[in-house]
Design a protein around this motif. Structure first.
Motif, PDB file in Angstrom:
ATOM      1  N   GLN A  56       0.831  -1.213   0.000  1.00  0.00           N
ATOM      2  CA  GLN A  56       0.000   0.000   0.000  1.00  0.00           C
ATOM      3  C   GLN A  56       0.863   1.261   0.000  1.00  0.00           C
ATOM      4  O   GLN A  56       0.576   2.224  -0.720  1.00  0.00           O
ATOM      5  N   ALA A  57       1.927   1.251   0.788  1.00  0.00           N
ATOM      6  CA  ALA A  57       2.812   2.426   0.836  1.00  0.00           C
ATOM      7  C   ALA A  57       3.526   2.623  -0.498  1.00  0.00           C
ATOM      8  O   ALA A  57       3.712   3.762  -0.965  1.00  0.00           O
ATOM      9  N   ALA A  58       3.916   1.502  -1.141  1.00  0.00           N
ATOM     10  CA  ALA A  58       4.591   1.614  -2.447  1.00  0.00           C
ATOM     11  C   ALA A  58       3.623   2.127  -3.503  1.00  0.00           C
ATOM     12  O   ALA A  58       4.000   2.919  -4.374  1.00  0.00           O
ATOM     13  N   THR A  59       2.386   1.691  -3.422  1.00  0.00           N
ATOM     14  CA  THR A  59       1.368   2.167  -4.365  1.00  0.00           C
ATOM     15  C   THR A  59       1.108   3.658  -4.166  1.00  0.00           C
ATOM     16  O   THR A  59       1.004   4.427  -5.125  1.00  0.00           O
ATOM     17  N   PHE A  60       1.022   4.047  -2.904  1.00  0.00           N
ATOM     18  CA  PHE A  60       0.723   5.429  -2.520  1.00  0.00           C
ATOM     19  C   PHE A  60       1.798   6.413  -2.983  1.00  0.00           C
ATOM     20  O   PHE A  60       1.503   7.492  -3.485  1.00  0.00           O
ATOM     21  N   GLY A  61       3.044   6.027  -2.798  1.00  0.00           N
ATOM     22  CA  GLY A  61       4.135   6.988  -3.003  1.00  0.00           C
ATOM     23  C   GLY A  61       4.489   7.188  -4.468  1.00  0.00           C
ATOM     24  O   GLY A  61       4.606   6.234  -5.228  1.00  0.00           O
ATOM     25  N   GLU A  62       4.704   8.454  -4.835  1.00  0.00           N
ATOM     26  CA  GLU A  62       5.313   8.751  -6.146  1.00  0.00           C
ATOM     27  C   GLU A  62       6.815   8.506  -6.048  1.00  0.00           C
ATOM     28  O   GLU A  62       7.495   8.310  -7.063  1.00  0.00           O
ATOM     29  N   LEU A  63       7.328   8.605  -4.837  1.00  0.00           N
ATOM     30  CA  LEU A  63       8.743   8.381  -4.533  1.00  0.00           C
ATOM     31  C   LEU A  63       8.772   7.586  -3.228  1.00  0.00           C
ATOM     32  O   LEU A  63       7.901   7.759  -2.371  1.00  0.00           O
ATOM     33  N   LEU A  64       9.784   6.713  -3.099  1.00  0.00           N
ATOM     34  CA  LEU A  64       9.816   5.813  -1.943  1.00  0.00           C
ATOM     35  C   LEU A  64      11.158   5.884  -1.224  1.00  0.00           C
ATOM     36  O   LEU A  64      12.213   6.027  -1.856  1.00  0.00           O
ATOM     37  N   PHE A  65      11.094   5.772   0.088  1.00  0.00           N
ATOM     38  CA  PHE A  65      12.291   5.579   0.920  1.00  0.00           C
ATOM     39  C   PHE A  65      12.276   4.137   1.447  1.00  0.00           C
ATOM     40  O   PHE A  65      11.253   3.714   2.001  1.00  0.00           O
ATOM     41  N   ALA A  66      13.398   3.431   1.290  1.00  0.00           N
ATOM     42  CA  ALA A  66      13.527   2.099   1.904  1.00  0.00           C
ATOM     43  C   ALA A  66      14.301   2.260   3.209  1.00  0.00           C
ATOM     44  O   ALA A  66      15.507   2.521   3.198  1.00  0.00           O
ATOM     45  N   CYS A  67      13.586   2.127   4.327  1.00  0.00           N
ATOM     46  CA  CYS A  67      14.173   2.371   5.656  1.00  0.00           C
ATOM     47  C   CYS A  67      14.149   1.119   6.516  1.00  0.00           C
ATOM     48  O   CYS A  67      14.284   1.215   7.734  1.00  0.00           O
ATOM     49  N   VAL A  68      13.982  -0.029   5.915  1.00  0.00           N
ATOM     50  CA  VAL A  68      14.041  -1.270   6.692  1.00  0.00           C
ATOM     51  C   VAL A  68      15.502  -1.657   6.892  1.00  0.00           C
ATOM     52  O   VAL A  68      16.393  -1.172   6.191  1.00  0.00           O
ATOM     53  N   LEU A  69      15.748  -2.505   7.878  1.00  0.00           N
ATOM     54  CA  LEU A  69      17.099  -3.039   8.074  1.00  0.00           C
ATOM     55  C   LEU A  69      17.542  -3.681   6.757  1.00  0.00           C
ATOM     56  O   LEU A  69      16.782  -4.417   6.131  1.00  0.00           O
ATOM     57  N   GLY A  70      18.774  -3.385   6.356  1.00  0.00           N
ATOM     58  CA  GLY A  70      19.243  -3.811   5.042  1.00  0.00           C
ATOM     59  C   GLY A  70      19.053  -5.296   4.761  1.00  0.00           C
ATOM     60  O   GLY A  70      18.763  -5.684   3.622  1.00  0.00           O
ATOM     61  N   THR A  71      19.189  -6.119   5.758  1.00  0.00           N
ATOM     62  CA  THR A  71      19.041  -7.567   5.548  1.00  0.00           C
ATOM     63  C   THR A  71      17.605  -7.952   5.195  1.00  0.00           C
ATOM     64  O   THR A  71      17.363  -9.076   4.768  1.00  0.00           O
ATOM     65  N   LYS A  72      16.666  -7.028   5.384  1.00  0.00           N
ATOM     66  CA  LYS A  72      15.247  -7.305   5.100  1.00  0.00           C
ATOM     67  C   LYS A  72      14.719  -6.499   3.911  1.00  0.00           C
ATOM     68  O   LYS A  72      13.528  -6.600   3.583  1.00  0.00           O
ATOM     69  N   THR A  73      15.558  -5.681   3.298  1.00  0.00           N
ATOM     70  CA  THR A  73      15.074  -4.752   2.267  1.00  0.00           C
ATOM     71  C   THR A  73      14.496  -5.483   1.061  1.00  0.00           C
ATOM     72  O   THR A  73      13.395  -5.163   0.591  1.00  0.00           O
ATOM     73  N   LEU A  74      15.238  -6.471   0.550  1.00  0.00           N
ATOM     74  CA  LEU A  74      14.740  -7.143  -0.654  1.00  0.00           C
ATOM     75  C   LEU A  74      13.428  -7.872  -0.372  1.00  0.00           C
ATOM     76  O   LEU A  74      12.509  -7.859  -1.206  1.00  0.00           O
ATOM     77  N   GLU A  75      13.320  -8.458   0.793  1.00  0.00           N
ATOM     78  CA  GLU A  75      12.072  -9.131   1.173  1.00  0.00           C
ATOM     79  C   GLU A  75      10.913  -8.114   1.222  1.00  0.00           C
ATOM     80  O   GLU A  75       9.810  -8.383   0.726  1.00  0.00           O
ATOM     81  N   ALA A  76      11.176  -6.953   1.812  1.00  0.00           N
ATOM     82  CA  ALA A  76      10.135  -5.912   1.882  1.00  0.00           C
ATOM     83  C   ALA A  76       9.730  -5.446   0.488  1.00  0.00           C
ATOM     84  O   ALA A  76       8.541  -5.221   0.214  1.00  0.00           O
ATOM     85  N   LEU A  77      10.719  -5.334  -0.415  1.00  0.00           N
ATOM     86  CA  LEU A  77      10.409  -4.869  -1.767  1.00  0.00           C
ATOM     87  C   LEU A  77       9.640  -5.930  -2.554  1.00  0.00           C
ATOM     88  O   LEU A  77       8.774  -5.596  -3.373  1.00  0.00           O
ATOM     89  N   GLU A  78       9.942  -7.203  -2.286  1.00  0.00           N
ATOM     90  CA  GLU A  78       9.138  -8.270  -2.910  1.00  0.00           C
ATOM     91  C   GLU A  78       7.689  -8.158  -2.460  1.00  0.00           C
ATOM     92  O   GLU A  78       6.754  -8.325  -3.259  1.00  0.00           O
ATOM     93  N   MET A  79       7.487  -7.871  -1.177  1.00  0.00           N
ATOM     94  CA  MET A  79       6.121  -7.713  -0.658  1.00  0.00           C
ATOM     95  C   MET A  79       5.460  -6.455  -1.220  1.00  0.00           C
ATOM     96  O   MET A  79       4.239  -6.424  -1.420  1.00  0.00           O
ATOM     97  N   ALA A  80       6.293  -5.418  -1.489  1.00  0.00           N
ATOM     98  CA  ALA A  80       5.757  -4.190  -2.088  1.00  0.00           C
ATOM     99  C   ALA A  80       5.249  -4.461  -3.504  1.00  0.00           C
ATOM    100  O   ALA A  80       4.214  -3.929  -3.911  1.00  0.00           O
ATOM    101  N   GLY A  81       5.994  -5.294  -4.243  1.00  0.00           N
ATOM    102  CA  GLY A  81       5.536  -5.711  -5.568  1.00  0.00           C
ATOM    103  C   GLY A  81       6.108  -4.882  -6.702  1.00  0.00           C
ATOM    104  O   GLY A  81       6.046  -3.649  -6.669  1.00  0.00           O
ATOM    105  N   ASP A  82       6.611  -5.590  -7.721  1.00  0.00           N
ATOM    106  CA  ASP A  82       7.218  -4.926  -8.882  1.00  0.00           C
ATOM    107  C   ASP A  82       6.347  -3.812  -9.452  1.00  0.00           C
ATOM    108  O   ASP A  82       6.825  -2.705  -9.731  1.00  0.00           O
ATOM    109  N   ALA A  83       5.069  -4.115  -9.641  1.00  0.00           N
ATOM    110  CA  ALA A  83       4.187  -3.170 -10.342  1.00  0.00           C
ATOM    111  C   ALA A  83       4.075  -1.849  -9.584  1.00  0.00           C
ATOM    112  O   ALA A  83       3.895  -0.790 -10.195  1.00  0.00           O
ATOM    113  N   ASN A  84       4.211  -1.922  -8.254  1.00  0.00           N
ATOM    114  CA  ASN A  84       4.085  -0.704  -7.434  1.00  0.00           C
ATOM    115  C   ASN A  84       5.407   0.060  -7.319  1.00  0.00           C
ATOM    116  O   ASN A  84       5.434   1.170  -6.779  1.00  0.00           O
ATOM    117  N   LEU A  85       6.476  -0.546  -7.804  1.00  0.00           N
ATOM    118  CA  LEU A  85       7.805   0.068  -7.723  1.00  0.00           C
ATOM    119  C   LEU A  85       8.274   0.606  -9.074  1.00  0.00           C
ATOM    120  O   LEU A  85       9.099   1.522  -9.127  1.00  0.00           O
TER     121      LEU A  85
END
Lengths: 217, 217
Positions: A56-85
């Motif tokens: 939802q946050a990735a869909t909402f944002g025209e621009l995004l900040f990734a502020c999760v712990l680096g070891t979890k970033t790719l997992e969070a982005l997978e959950m965000a979804g390609d289409a929303n990024l």
């Protein structure tokens, strides 16, 4: 602008607070639709602050900040979804650290760069590495540290770096303090800087500090 | 004092020149007893300059500088020999780099620290990591760079670090510029800094530059 902040920890909160204070419309995103920290963050702002899932946050944002712990970033982005990024600027603040043994372990190396892996996995997203080399209070208030210290930017897309530069300037960074290192591969060294940061933290402690670049006399 | 400089390349030459100019008695050491660069270096100084093998230079010096390419340092120290290194301060300037593909490759990581490996292999030698984070002209002439930029020191032996500090001060570094990070394990971050250095070099070029630490306002 509408900005999605992925991550409900201290870095996400401080970045999101600053963005709201600057008048942006911000959605903080987390793993679960019901996240106490995310909902508490949104509820403390009377307006312009929302909470949702990573997607939802990735869909909402025209621009995004990734502020999760680096070891979890790719997992969070997978959950965000390609289409929303796709097509969006993603400012990556992540450091791959593990503190679970009590001593820090740093995963960044020349062959293991988080920002490069994000860019490779999401080639239609414009990844900019920045702000990962200091504590989050300095990120949004560089005047906590005296002098012309530095914030680095690495990324392949010039427009995304201009957006990032403008946001950094709204945080208080000057053009002279912003060091554009070049393409996303230059994030390697910026992520590896965490090794020195940990040792400096051991010497200086919790007071604000940062590195800077000194030029020829 | 009598100082051995291991390495006949540009870093070894510049360090050895500076030490001779400060009145030290210096032997440069190389792999072979007959080394053109080493012999040319010694012959250009009317006195206080000698050339020998790694073992001869290690025997000669009361204190040693390791100025070989980082990927060759342990091999050079094996040739120097345990008995000639025991009890001595060894200032390690090495960076493990490979430029053979045209692009730099940096081997330093949290799990792969040259200075720690040297200290583990030669436990009776007092290893101090220093000076590896800048070009060799800045090492011996910090005033080439404007302002209070930094040189780091990492090592387990306090006396060895005091010796190193005094040598650094004789090169022109002030106490304020010398950052003692702690034990030899802090050399991890100092070696990993080479990742950023390579990117900065790409931006700034061959002009002198260095990093420095900025503290709270």
């Amino acid at each position: 602008m509408k900005i999605g902040v992925l991550g409900t920890g201290i870095v996400g909160s401080v970045i999101a607070d600053k963005l709201v204070s600057l008048g942006h419309d911000v959605m903080m995103g987390g793993r679960e639709a019901h996240n106490e920290k995310g909902q508490a963050w949104a509820s403390k702002h009377p307006q312009n602050a929302h909470y949702g899932t990573f997607a939802q946050a990735a869909t909402f944002g025209e621009l995004l900040f990734a502020c999760v712990l680096g070891t979890k970033t790719l997992e969070a982005l997978e959950m965000a979804g390609d289409a929303n990024l796709n097509g969006k600027t993603l400012i990556d603040l992540g450091n791959e650290l593990d503190f679970s043994t009590g001593k820090p372990h740093i995963f960044a190396s020349w062959d293991n760069c988080l920002a490069e892996r994000i860019q490779n996995r999401f080639p239609k997203t414009n990844v900019v590495k920045s702000l990962n080399t200091m504590n989050c209070y300095v990120m949004v208030n560089p005047s906590l540290v005296q002098g012309e210290h530095a914030v680095f930017m690495s990324g392949n897309n010039l427009e995304a770096k201009t957006q990032t530069r403008n946001l950094l300037k709204s945080f208080g960074w000057t053009d002279h303090m912003i060091v554009d290192l070049g393409g996303i591969e230059t994030a390697r060294g910026v992520e590896m800087l965490m090794g020195l940061w940990v040792s400096l933290w051991g010497v200086i402690g919790n007071e604000p500090f940062n590195v800077g670049i000194f030029r020829k006399a």
